[in-house]
Design a protein around this motif. Structure first.
Motif, PDB file in Angstrom:
ATOM      1  N   LYS A 142      -2.744  -3.372  -7.387  1.00 35.43           N
ATOM      2  CA  LYS A 142      -4.074  -3.393  -6.768  1.00 35.43           C
ATOM      3  C   LYS A 142      -4.512  -1.998  -6.339  1.00 35.43           C
ATOM      4  O   LYS A 142      -5.683  -1.634  -6.473  1.00 35.43           O
ATOM      5  N   ALA A 143      -3.586  -1.199  -5.824  1.00 32.03           N
ATOM      6  CA  ALA A 143      -3.919   0.163  -5.397  1.00 32.03           C
ATOM      7  C   ALA A 143      -4.352   1.016  -6.592  1.00 32.03           C
ATOM      8  O   ALA A 143      -5.281   1.821  -6.501  1.00 32.03           O
ATOM      9  N   VAL A 164     -11.958   7.496  -7.338  1.00 34.05           N
ATOM     10  CA  VAL A 164     -12.247   6.635  -8.484  1.00 34.05           C
ATOM     11  C   VAL A 164     -12.685   7.479  -9.669  1.00 34.05           C
ATOM     12  O   VAL A 164     -13.510   8.390  -9.532  1.00 34.05           O
ATOM     13  N   LYS A 203      -5.585  -0.148  -9.518  1.00 36.16           N
ATOM     14  CA  LYS A 203      -6.854  -0.657 -10.058  1.00 36.16           C
ATOM     15  C   LYS A 203      -8.038  -0.234  -9.196  1.00 36.16           C
ATOM     16  O   LYS A 203      -9.157  -0.067  -9.704  1.00 36.16           O
ATOM     17  N   ARG A 204      -7.788  -0.063  -7.917  1.00 37.73           N
ATOM     18  CA  ARG A 204      -8.853   0.338  -7.000  1.00 37.73           C
ATOM     19  C   ARG A 204      -9.434   1.704  -7.391  1.00 37.73           C
ATOM     20  O   ARG A 204     -10.611   1.967  -7.150  1.00 37.73           O
ATOM     21  N   SER A 260      -7.586   7.432  -1.678  1.00 35.90           N
ATOM     22  CA  SER A 260      -8.065   6.044  -1.530  1.00 35.90           C
ATOM     23  C   SER A 260      -7.399   5.321  -0.362  1.00 35.90           C
ATOM     24  O   SER A 260      -7.721   4.169  -0.078  1.00 35.90           O
ATOM     25  N   ASN A 300       0.814  -1.219   0.000  1.00 31.12           N
ATOM     26  CA  ASN A 300       0.000   0.000   0.000  1.00 31.12           C
ATOM     27  C   ASN A 300       0.849   1.272   0.000  1.00 31.12           C
ATOM     28  O   ASN A 300       0.483   2.274   0.587  1.00 31.12           O
TER      29      ASN A 300
END
Length: 362
Positions: A156-157, A241, A159-160, A185, A113
């Motif tokens: 992953k961070a 997002v 894509k979030r 985020s 993260n």
């Protein structure tokens, strides 16, 4: 863990690309792969780059069919990011020369993260034309925390938050926007300046190429300022997002070829009168039914005659007229704002007397 490096590319000289990739070839840690994204370069550049990349076995190459669309770094990056599954990725720049330990140290920094961006040493024009060991280059100046490109980030961070914001076209803002939304985020963003791991080869500042006149190379006057205002609103609204479900997608080869084919068919002619252009932008275009449409916009001859100019000034003319530069800016703004996910073809004629616009309205 393997590091995925994404190179967005369009119409840049081959020697600087070669120098950048050679610096990766000599890395102390070979646990990386390069995704080289050709965002619709002209044929002369595409042929050269495809020949060059054969010399680098760690490169995975893709060509996006965006030749007659404006540059969009975000889409180029997202086209790779959306298909990555795990680990970290690094957004590179074809101007970068990497220290031989860059991969080794980037992998050490990689965490679930945390995202990192790096200080860069900028080379002057003359120094950029030389080939030396990394340590032997004479650095003109170094970047600071405000330079937010060249980001190492967990997949992953990213894509979030659906990757980079695809609203940004041409130049300016997408990197800082990405950092702001990562932080919003919950991802930690850090700046690495403990040592210099990258050098930047000199090139002309892109915004200096902006012209107040119409050019065959796609431009919008004031786009850098607009992008930065958009960025300010992202920060103000604490946005995280962005994009929609089709993020990271561009038109296919088949769609591109169909658009090119339609561009050579009979088109609907639209004059440059203000009322007709406004009607087209605000009524006709948004209300088109699904299908492919071909439009050609030309400067009305009345617009350039002295008599018409006098009539406009005296308000005796039925119509007033936009210049083709005004129309170009208005239409391109509409495209990147409302229709960027539709397949389209946009071309200013070489003689600068017309604009051909073909859209596949989905």
């Amino acid at each position: 863990m393997k590091l995925s490096i994404i190179y967005p590319y369009r119409n840049r000289d081959i020697l600087r690309v070669q120098k950048s990739l050679k610096s990766l070839q000599s890395q102390t840690n070979k646990n990386f792969e390069v995704y080289f994204v050709n965002y619709g370069s002209d044929a002369i550049y595409t042929n050269q780059i495809e020949s060059l990349l054969k010399n680098f076995e760690f490169v995975k190459y893709s060509y996006l069919y965006t030749l007659f669309q404006p540059w969009n770094k975000s889409k180029a990056i997202n086209s790779v990011l959306k298909n990555l599954e795990t680990g970290c990725f690094f957004v590179a720049d074809i101007d970068m020369i990497f220290h031989s330990t860059f991969i080794e140290k980037a992998l050490r920094l990689s965490k679930t993260n945390e995202a990192w961006y790096f200080q860069v040493g900028f080379l002057g024009e003359g120094e950029s034309k030389t080939s030396k060991k990394f340590e032997d280059y004479n650095i003109k100046f170094k970047s600071n925390k405000g330079a937010t490109g060249l980001t190492l980030c967990p997949v992953k961070a990213a894509k979030r938050i659906r990757g980079f914001d695809e609203f940004y076209h041409f130049w300016g803002g997408e990197d800082t926007d990405f950092h702001i939304r990562l932080k919003n985020s919950g991802c930690i963003v850090k700046y690495f300046d403990e040592e210099l791991l990258m050098l930047h080869q000199w090139h002309e500042i892109y915004r200096n190429r902006e012209s107040a006149n119409l050019t065959a190379n796609l431009q919008i006057s004031g786009i850098v300022q607009f992008n930065h205002y958009y960025l300010e609103q992202t920060a103000r609204d604490k946005k995280a997002v962005v994009n929609n479900d089709v993020w990271g997608e561009t038109q296919s080869k088949e769609q591109f070829e169909k658009l090119v084919e339609y561009s050579n068919t009979t088109s609907k002619k639209i004059s440059s009168s203000c009322v007709k252009i406004d009607y087209f932008l605000f009524h006709e275009l948004p209300n088109l039914k699904p299908g492919i449409y071909n439009f050609k916009i030309t400067a009305d001859q009345k617009n350039i005659s002295l008599k018409a100019t006098l009539k406009n000034v005296l308000k005796k003319s039925k119509y007033s007229y936009y210049s083709l530069k005004d129309i170009n800016d208005k239409l391109l703004f509409h495209l990147i704002t409302f229709y960027r996910n539709n397949p389209y073809y946009y071309r200013v004629s070489k003689d600068l007397k017309s604009i051909t616009f073909v859209i596949n309205k989905l």
